[in-house]
Design an enzyme around this catalytic site. Sequence first.
Site, PDB file in Angstrom:
ATOM      1  N   CYS A  85       0.989  -1.318   0.115  1.00 30.57           N
ATOM      2  CA  CYS A  85      -0.105   0.057   0.366  1.00 30.57           C
ATOM      3  C   CYS A  85       0.544   1.400  -0.027  1.00 30.57           C
ATOM      4  O   CYS A  85       2.395   1.616   0.670  1.00 30.57           O
ATOM      5  CB  CYS A  85      -1.127   0.070   1.030  1.00 30.57           C
ATOM      6  SG  CYS A  85      -1.624   1.974   1.396  1.00 30.57           S
ATOM      7  N   CYS A 197      -1.130   4.420  -6.500  1.00 33.47           N
ATOM      8  CA  CYS A 197      -1.709   4.341  -5.614  1.00 33.47           C
ATOM      9  C   CYS A 197      -2.293   2.514  -5.995  1.00 33.47           C
ATOM     10  O   CYS A 197      -2.462   2.231  -6.879  1.00 33.47           O
ATOM     11  CB  CYS A 197      -3.157   4.668  -5.610  1.00 33.47           C
ATOM     12  SG  CYS A 197      -4.535   4.253  -4.200  1.00 33.47           S
TER      13      CYS A 197
END
Length: 236
Positions: A85, A197
Amino acid sequence: MAEPFLLGVLGGMGPLAAVDFQYQLLRAVNSASDQQQIPMAVWNVPQIPDRQQALAGRGPSPLPQLIDGVERLNRIGASHIVIACNTAHHWFEALQAASRAPLLHIADATTEAVAALSPTSVGLIATQGTLDAGWFQRRFARHNIETLLPTAAEMASDFVPGCYAVKRGDVAAGGEQLARLAQALLDRGAERLVLACTEVPLALRAIGWQPPRAAVDPAEAMAAVCARLWQQQRST
């Protein structure tokens, strides 16, 4: 004798991102047999609080659960740990302090991949927390690479709804919104895109959208670094 190699993957943010990262690892090693693939342990627990909401002051910090995941990966013997992440790297220093095993920073791996392409400018697609932190921009600037960012209006109309569409399983709808943002950055002069992302490359692949020049996926860049570390270990 070298310490046994075991890659720890701190996932769950979202769970699909961790699964995609494992696939990127398999592709990066490109082995001739199962036994040549990277040994890994994955902590893919999606109950970690939302990182975007936490950084916006609208939700609890994910740090306690992130530390718990890192500690569990340490207990089972991880030799290196990666975070699947981008936004969770906001807590990178605290997680490294809690870990025996070294953590690998996704922005370092991404910068290596971007610099190898020698662009003069890149368009950065990321959460507001990642954009505000500036990890990518500072690293790119050291290579004389200008970073073009989405506008506040683009973040509100395209990035945020596109990202959360992927999280709720509507990947194609998210892809349409994120493709609009990607094209806007290209139209403003970005030579390359950095899809920082984990939902973004998944969404763009789902609708078959590709920029005229290959974009850089930080998960793929991190997988390449991990594959190199694994291959170096195997050759010693």
